[in-house]
Scaffold this motif. Structure first.
Motif, PDB file in Angstrom:
ATOM      1  N   LEU A 120       0.826  -1.202   0.000  1.00 30.11           N
ATOM      2  CA  LEU A 120       0.000   0.000   0.000  1.00 30.11           C
ATOM      3  C   LEU A 120       0.860   1.253   0.000  1.00 30.11           C
ATOM      4  CD1 LEU A 120      -2.870   1.222   0.255  1.00 30.11           C
ATOM      5  CD2 LEU A 120      -2.598   1.085   2.733  1.00 30.11           C
ATOM      6  N   ARG A 121       1.933   1.249   0.793  1.00 30.55           N
ATOM      7  CA  ARG A 121       2.809   2.421   0.830  1.00 30.55           C
ATOM      8  C   ARG A 121       3.556   2.614  -0.491  1.00 30.55           C
ATOM      9  NH1 ARG A 121       0.336   5.013   2.756  1.00 30.55           N
ATOM     10  NH2 ARG A 121       1.955   6.590   2.603  1.00 30.55           N
ATOM     11  N   ARG A 122       3.908   1.515  -1.128  1.00 30.91           N
ATOM     12  CA  ARG A 122       4.612   1.641  -2.416  1.00 30.91           C
ATOM     13  C   ARG A 122       3.669   2.132  -3.510  1.00 30.91           C
ATOM     14  NH1 ARG A 122       6.874  -3.372  -0.868  1.00 30.91           N
ATOM     15  NH2 ARG A 122       5.345  -4.439  -2.180  1.00 30.91           N
ATOM     16  N   ALA A 123       2.479   1.548  -3.569  1.00 32.61           N
ATOM     17  CA  ALA A 123       1.557   1.861  -4.665  1.00 32.61           C
ATOM     18  C   ALA A 123       0.851   3.189  -4.479  1.00 32.61           C
ATOM     19  CB  ALA A 123       0.523   0.738  -4.806  1.00 32.61           C
ATOM     20  N   ALA A 124       0.540   3.548  -3.216  1.00 33.68           N
ATOM     21  CA  ALA A 124      -0.230   4.770  -2.956  1.00 33.68           C
ATOM     22  C   ALA A 124       0.426   5.558  -1.830  1.00 33.68           C
ATOM     23  CB  ALA A 124      -1.674   4.403  -2.600  1.00 33.68           C
ATOM     24  N   PRO A 125       1.609   6.129  -2.076  1.00 34.35           N
ATOM     25  CA  PRO A 125       2.380   6.773  -0.994  1.00 34.35           C
ATOM     26  C   PRO A 125       1.715   8.025  -0.426  1.00 34.35           C
ATOM     27  CG  PRO A 125       3.383   7.200  -3.138  1.00 34.35           C
ATOM     28  CD  PRO A 125       2.323   6.180  -3.373  1.00 34.35           C
ATOM     29  N   GLY A 126       0.811   8.631  -1.173  1.00 30.52           N
ATOM     30  CA  GLY A 126       0.166   9.847  -0.693  1.00 30.52           C
ATOM     31  C   GLY A 126      -1.084   9.612   0.128  1.00 30.52           C
ATOM     32  N   THR A 127      -1.469   8.365   0.312  1.00 33.12           N
ATOM     33  CA  THR A 127      -2.684   8.056   1.065  1.00 33.12           C
ATOM     34  C   THR A 127      -2.372   7.848   2.545  1.00 33.12           C
ATOM     35  OG1 THR A 127      -2.491   5.661   0.698  1.00 33.12           O
ATOM     36  CG2 THR A 127      -3.682   6.940  -0.960  1.00 33.12           C
ATOM     37  N   ARG A 128      -3.447   7.854   3.341  1.00 30.28           N
ATOM     38  CA  ARG A 128      -3.319   7.595   4.777  1.00 30.28           C
ATOM     39  C   ARG A 128      -4.317   6.512   5.172  1.00 30.28           C
ATOM     40  NH1 ARG A 128      -3.827  13.250   7.838  1.00 30.28           N
ATOM     41  NH2 ARG A 128      -5.916  13.107   6.901  1.00 30.28           N
TER      42      ARG A 128
END
Length: 297
Positions: A120-128
Protein backbone atom coordinates in the motif's frame (compact mmCIF):
# COMPACT_ATOMS: atom_id res chain seq x y z
CA UNK A 1 -38.32 33.31 -8.67
CA UNK A 2 -37.83 30.62 -11.33
CA UNK A 3 -39.15 27.18 -10.37
CA UNK A 4 -36.19 24.87 -11.02
CA UNK A 5 -38.38 21.78 -10.82
CA UNK A 6 -40.29 22.86 -13.93
CA UNK A 7 -37.24 24.15 -15.79
CA UNK A 8 -36.13 22.11 -18.80
CA UNK A 9 -32.36 21.64 -18.59
CA UNK A 10 -32.15 21.48 -22.40
CA UNK A 11 -33.27 25.11 -22.53
CA UNK A 12 -30.26 26.16 -20.43
CA UNK A 13 -27.94 24.22 -22.73
CA UNK A 14 -29.47 26.03 -25.70
CA UNK A 15 -29.04 29.41 -23.98
CA UNK A 16 -25.37 28.63 -23.23
CA UNK A 17 -24.70 27.89 -26.91
CA UNK A 18 -26.68 30.94 -28.09
CA UNK A 19 -24.65 33.18 -25.80
CA UNK A 20 -21.49 31.72 -27.34
CA UNK A 21 -22.58 31.85 -30.99
CA UNK A 22 -24.91 34.90 -31.12
CA UNK A 23 -26.54 33.14 -34.04
CA UNK A 24 -29.58 30.81 -34.17
CA UNK A 25 -28.36 28.93 -37.24
CA UNK A 26 -24.91 28.15 -35.82
CA UNK A 27 -26.43 27.22 -32.46
CA UNK A 28 -28.77 24.77 -34.23
CA UNK A 29 -25.81 23.19 -36.02
CA UNK A 30 -23.84 22.75 -32.77
CA UNK A 31 -26.79 21.24 -30.94
CA UNK A 32 -27.96 19.14 -33.90
CA UNK A 33 -31.39 20.77 -33.77
CA UNK A 34 -33.36 22.46 -36.51
CA UNK A 35 -33.36 26.25 -36.63
CA UNK A 36 -37.11 26.43 -35.80
CA UNK A 37 -36.48 24.27 -32.71
CA UNK A 38 -33.82 26.70 -31.46
CA UNK A 39 -36.22 29.58 -32.09
CA UNK A 40 -38.87 27.80 -30.00
CA UNK A 41 -36.32 27.28 -27.23
CA UNK A 42 -35.37 30.95 -27.30
CA UNK A 43 -39.03 31.97 -27.05
CA UNK A 44 -39.46 29.77 -23.97
CA UNK A 45 -36.27 31.16 -22.41
CA UNK A 46 -37.48 34.72 -22.95
CA UNK A 47 -40.71 33.83 -21.18
CA UNK A 48 -38.89 32.13 -18.27
CA UNK A 49 -36.46 34.99 -17.66
CA UNK A 50 -38.83 37.79 -18.58
CA UNK A 51 -36.17 39.25 -20.84
CA UNK A 52 -35.48 39.23 -24.62
CA UNK A 53 -32.02 37.80 -23.87
CA UNK A 54 -30.84 38.10 -27.50
CA UNK A 55 -31.80 40.91 -29.87
CA UNK A 56 -31.23 41.23 -33.64
CA UNK A 57 -28.00 43.05 -34.48
CA UNK A 58 -25.91 43.92 -37.53
CA UNK A 59 -23.80 40.76 -37.13
CA UNK A 60 -26.11 38.13 -35.73
CA UNK A 61 -27.72 38.60 -32.32
CA UNK A 62 -26.71 40.90 -29.48
CA UNK A 63 -27.12 39.73 -25.84
CA UNK A 64 -29.02 41.92 -23.42
CA UNK A 65 -27.57 43.00 -20.08
CA UNK A 66 -29.55 40.18 -18.41
CA UNK A 67 -28.06 37.65 -20.82
CA UNK A 68 -24.54 38.96 -20.22
CA UNK A 69 -25.07 38.55 -16.46
CA UNK A 70 -26.20 34.97 -17.03
CA UNK A 71 -23.31 33.97 -19.29
CA UNK A 72 -20.55 33.08 -16.78
CA UNK A 73 -22.66 31.57 -13.93
CA UNK A 74 -24.59 29.53 -16.50
CA UNK A 75 -21.38 28.20 -18.05
CA UNK A 76 -19.98 27.29 -14.62
CA UNK A 77 -23.21 25.60 -13.56
CA UNK A 78 -23.40 23.48 -16.71
CA UNK A 79 -19.74 22.49 -16.39
CA UNK A 80 -20.29 21.45 -12.75
CA UNK A 81 -23.38 19.47 -13.72
CA UNK A 82 -21.52 17.78 -16.56
CA UNK A 83 -18.74 16.81 -14.16
CA UNK A 84 -21.24 15.48 -11.62
CA UNK A 85 -22.95 13.14 -14.09
CA UNK A 86 -19.81 12.04 -15.93
CA UNK A 87 -18.48 8.51 -15.30
CA UNK A 88 -16.09 8.33 -12.36
CA UNK A 89 -12.48 8.87 -13.36
CA UNK A 90 -10.11 5.94 -13.15
CA UNK A 91 -8.32 5.76 -9.80
CA UNK A 92 -4.58 6.43 -9.89
CA UNK A 93 -3.07 5.20 -6.61
CA UNK A 94 0.27 6.88 -7.31
CA UNK A 95 -1.43 10.31 -7.27
CA UNK A 96 -4.10 9.58 -4.66
CA UNK A 97 -4.42 11.46 -1.37
CA UNK A 98 -7.29 9.47 0.16
CA UNK A 99 -7.62 8.87 3.88
CA UNK A 100 -9.12 5.41 4.45
CA UNK A 101 -10.64 4.31 7.74
CA UNK A 102 -10.98 0.63 8.58
CA UNK A 103 -12.25 -1.21 11.64
CA UNK A 104 -10.27 -4.23 12.84
CA UNK A 105 -9.35 -6.23 15.91
CA UNK A 106 -5.70 -6.79 16.74
CA UNK A 107 -6.06 -10.14 14.95
CA UNK A 108 -7.28 -8.37 11.80
CA UNK A 109 -4.47 -5.83 12.08
CA UNK A 110 -1.85 -8.61 12.22
CA UNK A 111 -3.25 -11.01 9.64
CA UNK A 112 -4.88 -8.66 7.11
CA UNK A 113 -3.58 -5.11 7.38
CA UNK A 114 0.09 -5.77 8.09
CA UNK A 115 0.51 -7.99 4.98
CA UNK A 116 -1.06 -5.22 2.90
CA UNK A 117 0.87 -2.27 4.33
CA UNK A 118 4.16 -2.45 2.44
CA UNK A 119 2.45 -2.74 -0.92
CA UNK A 120 0.00 0.00 0.00
CA UNK A 121 2.81 2.42 0.83
CA UNK A 122 4.61 1.64 -2.42
CA UNK A 123 1.56 1.86 -4.66
CA UNK A 124 -0.23 4.77 -2.96
CA UNK A 125 2.38 6.77 -0.99
CA UNK A 126 0.17 9.85 -0.69
CA UNK A 127 -2.68 8.06 1.06
CA UNK A 128 -3.32 7.60 4.78
CA UNK A 129 -4.82 4.69 6.70
CA UNK A 130 -6.62 5.01 10.04
CA UNK A 131 -7.35 1.80 11.95
CA UNK A 132 -10.32 2.10 14.28
CA UNK A 133 -11.15 -0.22 17.14
CA UNK A 134 -13.68 -2.84 16.11
CA UNK A 135 -17.18 -2.31 17.51
CA UNK A 136 -19.24 -5.18 15.99
CA UNK A 137 -22.69 -3.84 16.99
CA UNK A 138 -21.96 -0.54 15.20
CA UNK A 139 -20.25 -1.72 11.99
CA UNK A 140 -23.30 -1.31 9.74
CA UNK A 141 -24.15 2.16 11.05
CA UNK A 142 -20.53 3.35 10.87
CA UNK A 143 -20.21 2.14 7.27
CA UNK A 144 -23.53 3.73 6.27
CA UNK A 145 -22.50 7.08 7.77
CA UNK A 146 -19.04 6.98 6.18
CA UNK A 147 -17.24 6.73 9.53
CA UNK A 148 -15.45 3.60 8.26
CA UNK A 149 -14.70 2.41 4.74
CA UNK A 150 -14.05 -1.24 5.57
CA UNK A 151 -14.37 -3.68 8.44
CA UNK A 152 -12.85 -7.13 8.92
CA UNK A 153 -14.98 -9.69 10.70
CA UNK A 154 -15.88 -13.37 10.81
CA UNK A 155 -18.55 -14.27 8.28
CA UNK A 156 -20.89 -15.77 10.86
CA UNK A 157 -20.91 -12.56 12.89
CA UNK A 158 -21.13 -10.11 10.00
CA UNK A 159 -24.08 -7.65 9.99
CA UNK A 160 -26.73 -8.56 7.40
CA UNK A 161 -27.15 -6.37 4.34
CA UNK A 162 -23.51 -5.34 3.97
CA UNK A 163 -21.36 -6.11 0.96
CA UNK A 164 -18.69 -8.68 1.75
CA UNK A 165 -15.71 -10.51 0.27
CA UNK A 166 -14.15 -13.70 1.59
CA UNK A 167 -10.51 -13.14 2.49
CA UNK A 168 -9.48 -16.52 3.88
CA UNK A 169 -10.52 -19.52 5.94
CA UNK A 170 -8.82 -19.89 9.30
CA UNK A 171 -8.18 -22.91 11.50
CA UNK A 172 -7.05 -23.31 15.11
CA UNK A 173 -3.70 -24.74 16.24
CA UNK A 174 -2.16 -25.36 19.64
CA UNK A 175 0.74 -23.04 20.46
CA UNK A 176 3.26 -22.64 23.29
CA UNK A 177 6.81 -21.40 23.72
CA UNK A 178 9.39 -22.92 21.40
CA UNK A 179 11.03 -24.98 24.17
CA UNK A 180 7.80 -26.02 25.86
CA UNK A 181 8.56 -29.45 27.42
CA UNK A 182 5.07 -30.83 26.77
CA UNK A 183 4.75 -29.76 23.14
CA UNK A 184 7.64 -31.75 21.68
CA UNK A 185 4.97 -33.87 20.04
CA UNK A 186 1.22 -33.66 19.58
CA UNK A 187 -0.37 -34.17 23.04
CA UNK A 188 -3.11 -36.66 23.69
CA UNK A 189 -6.55 -35.34 24.54
CA UNK A 190 -5.94 -36.09 28.23
CA UNK A 191 -2.58 -34.29 28.16
CA UNK A 192 -4.18 -31.38 26.29
CA UNK A 193 -6.77 -30.92 29.03
CA UNK A 194 -4.07 -31.02 31.72
CA UNK A 195 -2.10 -28.14 30.19
CA UNK A 196 -2.67 -24.60 31.46
CA UNK A 197 -4.41 -22.57 28.77
CA UNK A 198 -4.82 -18.91 27.85
CA UNK A 199 -8.12 -17.85 26.33
CA UNK A 200 -8.98 -14.71 24.37
CA UNK A 201 -12.24 -13.22 25.64
CA UNK A 202 -13.17 -10.15 23.53
CA UNK A 203 -15.93 -9.22 25.98
CA UNK A 204 -13.50 -9.50 28.89
CA UNK A 205 -13.09 -11.99 31.68
CA UNK A 206 -14.53 -15.11 30.06
CA UNK A 207 -12.95 -18.49 30.74
CA UNK A 208 -14.84 -20.53 28.15
CA UNK A 209 -14.80 -20.55 24.37
CA UNK A 210 -15.45 -22.71 21.33
CA UNK A 211 -12.80 -25.22 22.44
CA UNK A 212 -14.55 -25.69 25.78
CA UNK A 213 -17.88 -26.29 24.04
CA UNK A 214 -16.36 -29.07 21.94
CA UNK A 215 -14.69 -30.61 25.00
CA UNK A 216 -17.93 -30.41 26.98
CA UNK A 217 -19.71 -32.42 24.28
CA UNK A 218 -17.09 -35.14 24.88
CA UNK A 219 -17.56 -34.90 28.65
CA UNK A 220 -14.18 -33.25 29.24
CA UNK A 221 -12.81 -29.93 30.49
CA UNK A 222 -9.47 -28.15 30.22
CA UNK A 223 -7.57 -25.87 32.62
CA UNK A 224 -7.99 -22.21 31.62
CA UNK A 225 -5.59 -20.21 33.78
CA UNK A 226 -5.61 -16.85 32.01
CA UNK A 227 -8.24 -14.80 30.19
CA UNK A 228 -7.21 -11.75 28.11
CA UNK A 229 -9.06 -9.42 25.72
CA UNK A 230 -6.49 -9.33 22.89
CA UNK A 231 -4.60 -11.89 20.83
CA UNK A 232 -1.25 -10.10 20.87
CA UNK A 233 -1.05 -10.26 24.66
CA UNK A 234 -1.39 -14.03 24.36
CA UNK A 235 1.79 -14.27 22.27
CA UNK A 236 3.79 -12.49 24.97
CA UNK A 237 2.24 -14.66 27.67
CA UNK A 238 3.13 -17.86 25.82
CA UNK A 239 6.79 -16.97 25.20
CA UNK A 240 7.44 -16.27 28.90
CA UNK A 241 5.54 -19.13 30.57
CA UNK A 242 4.46 -22.74 30.11
CA UNK A 243 0.94 -21.61 29.22
CA UNK A 244 -0.51 -22.80 25.91
CA UNK A 245 -3.31 -21.47 23.74
CA UNK A 246 -5.60 -22.48 20.92
CA UNK A 247 -4.92 -19.74 18.39
CA UNK A 248 -5.70 -18.95 14.73
CA UNK A 249 -2.92 -20.42 12.61
CA UNK A 250 -2.18 -17.21 10.69
CA UNK A 251 -1.43 -15.42 13.92
CA UNK A 252 1.38 -17.76 14.99
CA UNK A 253 2.82 -19.32 11.87
CA UNK A 254 6.49 -18.62 11.15
CA UNK A 255 7.02 -17.29 14.69
CA UNK A 256 10.36 -18.78 15.86
CA UNK A 257 9.52 -18.05 19.50
CA UNK A 258 6.59 -20.46 19.42
CA UNK A 259 6.04 -24.16 18.86
CA UNK A 260 2.86 -24.94 16.97
CA UNK A 261 1.25 -28.38 16.86
CA UNK A 262 -2.06 -29.79 15.72
CA UNK A 263 -4.53 -30.04 18.61
CA UNK A 264 -5.92 -33.45 19.62
CA UNK A 265 -9.44 -32.12 19.29
CA UNK A 266 -11.16 -30.87 16.13
CA UNK A 267 -12.17 -27.24 16.67
CA UNK A 268 -14.30 -25.59 13.94
CA UNK A 269 -12.51 -22.81 12.12
CA UNK A 270 -14.05 -19.68 10.64
CA UNK A 271 -14.07 -17.42 7.59
CA UNK A 272 -12.69 -13.87 7.63
CA UNK A 273 -14.52 -11.42 5.40
CA UNK A 274 -14.07 -7.82 4.35
CA UNK A 275 -17.23 -5.73 4.82
CA UNK A 276 -18.37 -2.45 3.28
CA UNK A 277 -21.56 -0.50 2.61
CA UNK A 278 -23.38 -0.42 -0.71
CA UNK A 279 -22.61 3.32 -0.96
CA UNK A 280 -18.94 2.46 -1.64
CA UNK A 281 -19.50 -0.49 -3.96
CA UNK A 282 -18.74 1.31 -7.25
CA UNK A 283 -16.27 3.91 -6.04
CA UNK A 284 -13.01 3.37 -8.01
CA UNK A 285 -10.75 4.24 -5.06
CA UNK A 286 -12.65 1.92 -2.76
CA UNK A 287 -12.56 -0.87 -5.34
CA UNK A 288 -8.80 -0.48 -5.64
CA UNK A 289 -8.33 -0.64 -1.87
CA UNK A 290 -10.45 -3.79 -1.60
CA UNK A 291 -8.57 -5.49 -4.43
CA UNK A 292 -5.19 -4.50 -2.98
CA UNK A 293 -5.98 -5.90 0.48
CA UNK A 294 -7.44 -9.13 -0.88
CA UNK A 295 -4.49 -9.57 -3.23
CA UNK A 296 -1.97 -9.12 -0.40
CA UNK A 297 -3.12 -12.22 1.51
Amino acid sequence: MINLRSLDLNLLVTLDVLLAEHNVTRAAERLHFSQPSISVHLAKLRDIFGDPLLLPGPRGMRPTARAEALREPLRQALEALSLAVSPAAAFDPARATNTWRVAATDYGESTILLPAMAGLRRAAPGTRLAVLEMAPPHIARQAEQGIIDLAFHTSDGAPPGMRHRLLFKERYVLAGRASHPRLKRKPTLKQFCELEHVIVSPDGGGFSGVTDKVLAEAGMTRRVALSVPHFLFVISALTGTDLVAMLPERLVRDNPALRVVAPPVDIPGYEMVMLWHERSQRDPAHQWLRDHIAGSL
